[in-house]
Scaffold this active site. Structure first.
Site, PDB file in Angstrom:
ATOM      1  N   THR A  42       0.831  -1.216   0.000  1.00 18.75           N
ATOM      2  CA  THR A  42       0.000   0.000   0.000  1.00 18.75           C
ATOM      3  C   THR A  42       0.860   1.259   0.000  1.00 18.75           C
ATOM      4  O   THR A  42       1.991   1.266   0.508  1.00 18.75           O
ATOM      5  CB  THR A  42      -0.982   0.044   1.205  1.00 18.75           C
ATOM      6  OG1 THR A  42      -0.870   1.307   1.864  1.00 18.75           O
ATOM      7  CG2 THR A  42      -0.732  -1.019   2.219  1.00 18.75           C
TER       8      THR A  42
ATOM      9  N   SER B 132       0.177   3.073  10.676  1.00 18.36           N
ATOM     10  CA  SER B 132      -0.590   2.082  11.456  1.00 18.36           C
ATOM     11  C   SER B 132       0.173   0.772  11.493  1.00 18.36           C
ATOM     12  O   SER B 132       1.073   0.533  10.674  1.00 18.36           O
ATOM     13  CB  SER B 132      -1.973   1.847  10.841  1.00 18.36           C
ATOM     14  OG  SER B 132      -1.877   0.911   9.778  1.00 18.36           O
TER      15      SER B 132
ATOM     16  N   TYR C  66      -1.070  -2.066  10.753  1.00 19.97           N
ATOM     17  CA  TYR C  66      -1.396  -2.780   9.501  1.00 19.97           C
ATOM     18  C   TYR C  66      -0.402  -2.385   8.416  1.00 19.97           C
ATOM     19  O   TYR C  66       0.188  -3.242   7.752  1.00 19.97           O
ATOM     20  CB  TYR C  66      -2.834  -2.456   9.054  1.00 19.97           C
ATOM     21  CG  TYR C  66      -3.000  -2.475   7.556  1.00 19.97           C
ATOM     22  CD1 TYR C  66      -2.886  -3.666   6.843  1.00 19.97           C
ATOM     23  CD2 TYR C  66      -3.224  -1.299   6.826  1.00 19.97           C
ATOM     24  CE1 TYR C  66      -2.990  -3.686   5.455  1.00 19.97           C
ATOM     25  CE2 TYR C  66      -3.336  -1.309   5.447  1.00 19.97           C
ATOM     26  CZ  TYR C  66      -3.222  -2.509   4.768  1.00 19.97           C
ATOM     27  OH  TYR C  66      -3.312  -2.526   3.401  1.00 19.97           O
ATOM     28  N   HIS C  67      -0.224  -1.064   8.237  1.00 17.83           N
ATOM     29  CA  HIS C  67       0.692  -0.632   7.180  1.00 17.83           C
ATOM     30  C   HIS C  67       2.106  -1.152   7.435  1.00 17.83           C
ATOM     31  O   HIS C  67       2.830  -1.510   6.514  1.00 17.83           O
ATOM     32  CB  HIS C  67       0.684   0.901   7.068  1.00 17.83           C
ATOM     33  CG  HIS C  67      -0.597   1.441   6.492  1.00 17.83           C
ATOM     34  ND1 HIS C  67      -1.570   2.023   7.264  1.00 17.83           N
ATOM     35  CD2 HIS C  67      -1.067   1.458   5.231  1.00 17.83           C
ATOM     36  CE1 HIS C  67      -2.587   2.391   6.489  1.00 17.83           C
ATOM     37  NE2 HIS C  67      -2.310   2.057   5.257  1.00 17.83           N
TER      38      HIS C  67
ATOM     39  N   LYS D 219       2.811  -4.530   6.106  1.00 19.70           N
ATOM     40  CA  LYS D 219       3.131  -4.519   4.671  1.00 19.70           C
ATOM     41  C   LYS D 219       4.607  -4.157   4.444  1.00 19.70           C
ATOM     42  O   LYS D 219       5.229  -4.632   3.508  1.00 19.70           O
ATOM     43  CB  LYS D 219       2.247  -3.496   3.951  1.00 19.70           C
ATOM     44  CG  LYS D 219       0.771  -3.795   4.000  1.00 19.70           C
ATOM     45  CD  LYS D 219       0.427  -4.889   3.021  1.00 19.70           C
ATOM     46  CE  LYS D 219      -1.058  -5.031   2.832  1.00 19.70           C
ATOM     47  NZ  LYS D 219      -1.414  -6.148   1.950  1.00 19.70           N
TER      48      LYS D 219
HETATM   49  N1  LIG Z   1      -9.016  -1.913  -0.724  1.00 21.69           N
HETATM   50  C1  LIG Z   1      -8.068  -0.984  -0.756  1.00 21.69           C
HETATM   51  O1  LIG Z   1      -8.340   0.231  -0.882  1.00 21.69           O
HETATM   52  C2  LIG Z   1      -6.619  -1.387  -0.663  1.00 21.69           C
HETATM   53  C3  LIG Z   1      -5.640  -0.387  -0.778  1.00 21.69           C
HETATM   54  C4  LIG Z   1      -4.293  -0.757  -0.693  1.00 21.69           C
HETATM   55  C5  LIG Z   1      -3.942  -2.077  -0.524  1.00 21.69           C
HETATM   56  N2  LIG Z   1      -4.917  -3.025  -0.407  1.00 21.69           N
HETATM   57  C6  LIG Z   1      -4.496  -4.416  -0.194  1.00 21.69           C
HETATM   58  O2  LIG Z   1      -5.120  -5.246  -1.167  1.00 21.69           O
HETATM   59  C7  LIG Z   1      -5.425  -6.504  -0.591  1.00 21.69           C
HETATM   60  C8  LIG Z   1      -6.901  -6.806  -0.780  1.00 21.69           C
HETATM   61  O3  LIG Z   1      -7.662  -5.794  -0.136  1.00 21.69           O
HETATM   62  P1  LIG Z   1      -9.233  -5.900  -0.012  1.00 21.69           P
HETATM   63  O4  LIG Z   1      -9.747  -4.533   0.186  1.00 21.69           O
HETATM   64  O5  LIG Z   1      -9.758  -6.739  -1.117  1.00 21.69           O
HETATM   65  O6  LIG Z   1      -9.357  -6.689   1.365  1.00 21.69           O
HETATM   66  P2  LIG Z   1     -10.378  -7.840   1.791  1.00 21.69           P
HETATM   67  O7  LIG Z   1     -10.308  -7.981   3.257  1.00 21.69           O
HETATM   68  O8  LIG Z   1     -11.719  -7.601   1.191  1.00 21.69           O
HETATM   69  O9  LIG Z   1      -9.732  -9.127   1.118  1.00 21.69           O
HETATM   70  C9  LIG Z   1      -8.695  -9.861   1.726  1.00 21.69           C
HETATM   71  C10 LIG Z   1      -9.104 -11.311   1.696  1.00 21.69           C
HETATM   72  O10 LIG Z   1      -8.021 -12.089   2.199  1.00 21.69           O
HETATM   73  C11 LIG Z   1      -8.539 -13.109   3.000  1.00 21.69           C
HETATM   74  N3  LIG Z   1      -7.497 -13.524   3.959  1.00 21.69           N
HETATM   75  C12 LIG Z   1      -6.937 -12.787   4.936  1.00 21.69           C
HETATM   76  N4  LIG Z   1      -6.054 -13.511   5.626  1.00 21.69           N
HETATM   77  C13 LIG Z   1      -6.032 -14.741   5.041  1.00 21.69           C
HETATM   78  C14 LIG Z   1      -5.329 -15.940   5.322  1.00 21.69           C
HETATM   79  N5  LIG Z   1      -4.457 -16.025   6.343  1.00 21.69           N
HETATM   80  N6  LIG Z   1      -5.544 -17.028   4.534  1.00 21.69           N
HETATM   81  C15 LIG Z   1      -6.426 -16.958   3.497  1.00 21.69           C
HETATM   82  N7  LIG Z   1      -7.130 -15.843   3.192  1.00 21.69           N
HETATM   83  C16 LIG Z   1      -6.933 -14.740   3.973  1.00 21.69           C
HETATM   84  C17 LIG Z   1      -9.761 -12.492   3.685  1.00 21.69           C
HETATM   85  O11 LIG Z   1     -10.684 -13.457   4.139  1.00 21.69           O
HETATM   86  C18 LIG Z   1     -10.319 -11.604   2.577  1.00 21.69           C
HETATM   87  O12 LIG Z   1     -11.324 -12.252   1.835  1.00 21.69           O
HETATM   88  C19 LIG Z   1      -5.011  -6.438   0.874  1.00 21.69           C
HETATM   89  O13 LIG Z   1      -3.741  -7.035   1.020  1.00 21.69           O
HETATM   90  C20 LIG Z   1      -4.928  -4.958   1.146  1.00 21.69           C
HETATM   91  O14 LIG Z   1      -4.022  -4.681   2.159  1.00 21.69           O
HETATM   92  C21 LIG Z   1      -6.250  -2.711  -0.480  1.00 21.69           C
END
Ligand SMILES: NC(=O)c1ccc[n+]([C@@H]2O[C@H](COP(=O)([O-])OP(=O)(O)OC[C@H]3O[C@@H](n4cnc5c(N)ncnc54)[C@H](O)[C@@H]3O)[C@@H](O)[C@H]2O)c1
Length: 405
Positions: A145, A180, A182-183, A186
């Site tokens: 991110t 954070s 979380y960040h 990453k």
């Molecule tokens: N949505 C955004 O704006 C955004 C921005 C920057 C980065 N990201 C990154 O993109 C990725 C997807 O984001 P998102 O918004 O779709 O999130 P999301 O939570 O909707 O999707 C993540 C999925 O991963 C699954 N998951 C988590 N831990 C797991 C594990 N140990 N084993 C198997 N599955 C697991 C969850 O059940 C979930 O369905 C993430 O890594 C997030 O950090 C998202």
């Protein structure tokens, strides 16, 4: 290509799976349904009912598309899961979305912080070792991110920085100052993956993604049985998605602090295209490549104003309200982030205009009866953690007060 998508039940994972399947790739999705558990834990629901992953995959197959194979499992807790997948499926690309993606969730309490970092860092380590054992040639496309960088007072580069120190030059990973835990997870992933590229000749693309908005993709179309999990609550909802839902129910758009915080943003359609560009133009052996994946930058206030204008075009009157900022972050800062790599590969961005916001508003209004207003106001304070009982959140009174209208 054989493509394995980790986190395939998620907001971005499911649309990505359909996107690649529609283009003739062999797609496997892996998810442990953790997100559905986190939703229940904090009392948040996505805007639309999201059918189970296997049901969505069945629906996709009915449409005569290349089937999407579903594997239910935990990539962090089950150390053998990725080994089995890499051995049997032999992916040529692994797209790794499978992590806990929320900053407030990670800042809620000790348990959530530990969970977030263990889940995210250990999951990625398991992917690394499975790849080393069974498919070292595969290309790992890992979602990071833009929040990893924080808001440094110098230009943000794409992952690497050329430095001159005491007359000597080197190229180092860009120093990160995230806001954070979380960040930070990453950032730890990025370091581990750069290490894997150096040690084991891995091909890695780290996509430092901005904040994603929207829930419309060509593959979802108008089919509610294929929809994705669009969140608008304070924990999982990203800022523009949240503002649109607030506007749809006539609630003031709640801006944290002054709203001068600037970040990079992109449409969900561009997420899919960026990931495709990364997959079809893989990193070389031993290359740890970083792309900053966003198309436009806005301050939070600019976003709120745009939503207010779009709402006005649609005959709705929307107010903007400032809340005390529950986060610890700079509100006035320099922000200039490079993001030319994906454009050089051919990205043609979908920009944020009134038509796009109007479509989002229309969708939110159609499902307004599902919107839980109480889940929108912030309840996680960066210094004090949870500000309301974890259970029965929908009835909790948020302590964060409006400071000026
Ligand atoms: N949505 C955004 O704006 C955004 C921005 C920057 C980065 N990201 C990154 O993109 C990725 C997807 O984001 P998102 O918004 O779709 O999130 P999301 O939570 O909707 O999707 C993540 C999925 O991963 C699954 N998951 C988590 N831990 C797991 C594990 N140990 N084993 C198997 N599955 C697991 C969850 O059940 C979930 O369905 C993430 O890594 C997030 O950090 C998202």
């Amino acid at each position: 290509m054989r493509i394995c998508i980790l986190g395939g039940d998620g907001y971005l994972g499911w649309p990505t799976a359909m996107y690649f399947s529609a283009r003739g790739h062999e797609v496997m999705v892996v998810d442990n349904m953790a997100k559905r558990g986190w939703e229940a834990e904090i009392g948040a629901k996505p805007l639309e009912h999201v059918p189970a992953l296997k049901e969505r995959a069945r629906r996709w197959k009915q449409k005569k598309f290349q089937p999407i194979e579903v594997v239910i499992g935990n990539i962090a807790d089950d150390g053998q899961l990725m080994n089995g997948i890499c051995h049997d499926f032999r992916p040529e690309a692994i797209i790794h979305y499978g992590e806990q993606p929320s900053a407030p969730y990670s800042m809620l309490n000790q348990e959530n912080a530990v969970y977030t970092q263990c889940n995210n860092v250990v999951g990625t380590l398991n992917v690394m070792f499975a790849m080393r054992e069974h498919c070292p040639q595969a290309h790992l496309v890992k979602l990071g991110t833009m929040g990893e960088y924080g808001t440094p007072n110098i230009d943000i580069e794409e992952g690497w920085l050329d430095v001159t120190h005491n007359g000597r030059k080197d190229r180092v990973l860009y120093p990160k100052k995230p806001h954070s835990l979380y960040h930070l997870s990453k950032v730890h992933d990025s370091h581990n993956l750069e290490f894997a590229s150096r040690m084991w000749d891995f091909r890695v693309t780290d996509l430092n993604q901005g904040v994603v908005y929207g829930s419309d993709t060509d593959e979802i179309g108008n089919d509610p049985e294929l929809c994705t999990s669009f969140h608008y609550d304070d924990v999982f909802g990203t800022v523009l998605n949240r503002f649109v839902v607030q506007a749809a129910i006539g609630m003031p758009l709640t801006v944290y602090g002054s709203g001068k915080q600037i970040r990079g943003y992109l449409n969900i359609r561009d997420t899919l295209r960026c990931v495709e560009l990364a997959v079809t133009n893989p990193a070389g052996r031993g290359e740890f490549r970083v792309f900053n994946q966003f198309t436009e930058q806005f301050s939070v206030m600019e976003l709120a104003q745009r939503v207010r204008e779009s709402a006005a075009i649609n005959g709705m009157k929307v107010e903007i309200q400032h809340l005390r900022n529950p986060r610890v972050e700079q509100e006035e800062h320099y922000y200039h982030a490079a993001h030319s790599s994906l454009s050089s590969l051919g990205l043609e961005p979908h920009l944020l205009n009134h038509e796009v916001i109007g479509q989002m508003l229309e969708k939110a209004m159609k499902t307004a009866n599902r919107i839980n207003e109480a889940s929108i106001l912030p309840k996680v304070d960066w210094k004090q953690g949870w500000q309301a009982p974890v259970t029965g959140l929908s009835t909790a009174v948020p302590r964060l007060q409006a400071v000026r209208a």
